[in-house]
Design a protein around this motif. Structure first.
Motif, short mmCIF file in Angstrom:
data_model
loop_
_atom_site.label_atom_id
_atom_site.label_comp_id
_atom_site.label_asym_id
_atom_site.label_seq_id
_atom_site.Cartn_x
_atom_site.Cartn_y
_atom_site.Cartn_z
N ALA A 1 74.90 -23.26 -58.49
CA ALA A 1 76.14 -23.88 -58.43
C ALA A 1 75.93 -25.26 -58.24
O ALA A 1 76.77 -26.08 -58.80
CB ALA A 1 77.39 -22.75 -57.76
N VAL B 1 79.02 -26.96 -60.45
CA VAL B 1 80.14 -25.99 -60.64
C VAL B 1 80.53 -25.03 -59.42
O VAL B 1 79.57 -25.10 -58.61
CB VAL B 1 79.88 -25.20 -61.90
CG1 VAL B 1 79.61 -25.83 -63.24
CG2 VAL B 1 78.63 -24.25 -61.59
N SER B 2 81.56 -24.27 -59.58
CA SER B 2 81.94 -23.27 -58.55
C SER B 2 80.98 -22.33 -58.55
O SER B 2 80.49 -21.79 -59.47
CB SER B 2 83.24 -22.96 -58.50
OG SER B 2 83.64 -22.33 -59.61
N PRO B 3 80.72 -21.54 -57.41
CA PRO B 3 79.76 -20.15 -57.33
C PRO B 3 80.38 -18.92 -58.36
O PRO B 3 79.82 -18.60 -59.12
CB PRO B 3 79.63 -19.72 -55.91
CG PRO B 3 79.91 -21.14 -55.06
CD PRO B 3 80.94 -21.96 -56.03
N THR C 1 81.84 -19.58 -61.22
CA THR C 1 81.81 -20.16 -62.68
C THR C 1 80.23 -19.82 -62.85
O THR C 1 79.64 -19.26 -63.86
CB THR C 1 81.82 -21.48 -62.59
OG1 THR C 1 83.37 -21.61 -62.50
CG2 THR C 1 81.37 -22.00 -64.23
N ALA C 2 79.35 -20.13 -61.88
CA ALA C 2 77.87 -19.93 -61.99
C ALA C 2 77.54 -18.41 -62.00
O ALA C 2 76.77 -17.91 -62.94
CB ALA C 2 76.89 -20.57 -60.90
N SER C 3 78.22 -17.58 -61.27
CA SER C 3 78.22 -15.99 -61.36
C SER C 3 78.42 -15.60 -62.66
O SER C 3 77.82 -14.70 -63.44
CB SER C 3 78.93 -15.52 -60.18
OG SER C 3 78.94 -13.96 -60.56
N VAL D 1 74.27 -24.59 -66.09
CA VAL D 1 74.22 -23.49 -65.17
C VAL D 1 72.61 -23.06 -65.37
O VAL D 1 71.84 -22.72 -64.63
CB VAL D 1 75.39 -22.37 -65.08
CG1 VAL D 1 74.84 -21.35 -64.49
CG2 VAL D 1 76.42 -23.14 -64.63
#
Length: 349
Positions: A17, A22-24, A26-28, A45
């Motif tokens: 992330a 990006v935020s975690p 979003t990465a997830s 990502v």
């Protein structure tokens, strides 16, 4: 700073992330295949994950292939099957192999007979490393299908062996039948009945041959009317026991080719007001939990059922690894266990 080199850190979701900006969460979403992320963000990502060598927990689990073998029974709830099952699953745990237990239902058996190649290919497509089949009857076409698919097969106590090179695990059934009958002869019995298994069952035939050999060795005539065959089951034992005890010259002892058969014989005696072992001695075969729970406790020929399961699993894994076996057939030793269901016939000291 610590001395020496350290192993590289495994990439984490937070690192991906951060690298992608990006935020975690979003990465997830991206790494778990969610569709509610902009294409440009997804590309960033995915690129960051590639550069960092990130693998999701699910991906790491999938990377470690699960080894699976199939264990098939005709009868899954019999004490015999449960003893074999315990041995196979214990050996599977030791080897890091999952054991999938199935009953060969009538529909499955029909499919295996009508289209054995499709049946075996389905097992292989399901990721099976090999198959263990217990006390079932196989055709040569089915065995050939396993060969063509390259799927290892081991059978335990098969009802038949369609080819001599079928890998099988069993027990010393002949010597077991011999020792059971010799025990009854040593007590003074001369009219000994045989409540056997199906005529097509190789293990049952071996027990019959042991019974006959002991009688012939002792100079006792083998009486055809005392030699019966049926399923390895309580109802068959009850039916055979009834026929034996209702004969004009009933036996004073019966060698039954399984524990469940023996219990059926004992029930046939009880219904006729006969006591075991005072009026009738009975020997079983297997030494399942039923033998010690019976009243009286059953004299048996013990076959090492859990060990047979363990050997079958280990043999299957050797075949799957491409090893050459020293022998296609393994027989584990049986031995007589004397309990309370046998005694000299009435009138004997």
């Amino acid at each position: 700073m610590p001395n020496g080199s350290s192993a590289p850190r495994r990439a984490t979701l937070a690192m991906v992330a951060d690298a992608a900006g990006v935020s975690p969460p979003t990465a997830s979403k991206v790494l778990n295949g969610r569709g509610d992320v902009a294409a440009a963000t997804r590309a960033k990502v995915e690129q960051a994950a590639r550069e960092l060598g990130y693998t999701s927990p699910a991906g790491r689990r999938a990377a470690v292939a699960t080894r699976i073998v199939d264990l098939m029974f005709d009868d899954l709830v019999s004490p015999y099957s449960l003893e074999v099952l315990s041995g196979v699953t214990e050996a599977g745990t030791e080897a890091g192999v999952d054991v999938v237990v199935n009953r060969l239902h009538a529909a499955d058996a029909a499919g295996a007979q009508s289209n054995p190649d499709a049946w075996v290919k389905g097992l292989k497509a399901a990721g099976r490393e090999g198959v263990i089949i217990v006390t079932s009857e196989l055709t040569e076409e089915q065995v050939d299908a396993f060969d063509r698919a390259g799927l290892p097969l081991v059978v335990i106590d098969p009802l038949n062996l369609p080819r001599v090179d079928v890998t099988s695990v069993g027990a010393t059934n002949f010597s077991g039948g011999l020792s059971a009958t010799e025990h009854l002869l040593s007590l003074g019995h001369r009219r000994i009945g045989f409540a056997g298994g199906p005529t097509r069952a190789a293990c049952g035939q071996a027990r019959l041959h042991g019974y006959r050999a002991a009688l012939e060795k002792a100079g006792v005539t083998v009486a055809p009317e005392l030699t019966l065959h049926g399923a390895f089951s309580y109802p068959a034992g009850l039916e055979m026991g009834s026929r034996l005890l209702d004969s004009p010259e009933p036996p004073t002892a019966v060698f039954a080719a399984s524990d469940t058969t023996a219990l059926g014989v004992i029930e046939a005696a009880r219904r006729r007001g006969l006591r075991v072992p005072d009026d009738l001695s009975v020997v079983g075969f297997d030494d399942t939990i039923l033998a010690t729970l019976a009243t009286p406790a059953l004299t048996v020929v013990r076959q090492p059922l859990p060990d047979m399961g363990r050997v079958a699993l280990r043999t299957l894994l050797r075949l799957a690894a491409g090893e050459t076996l020293d022998s296609h057939h393994v027989e584990l030793a049986t031995h007589l266990v004397v309990r309370d269901s046998t005694a000299p016939p009435r009138g004997e000291p």
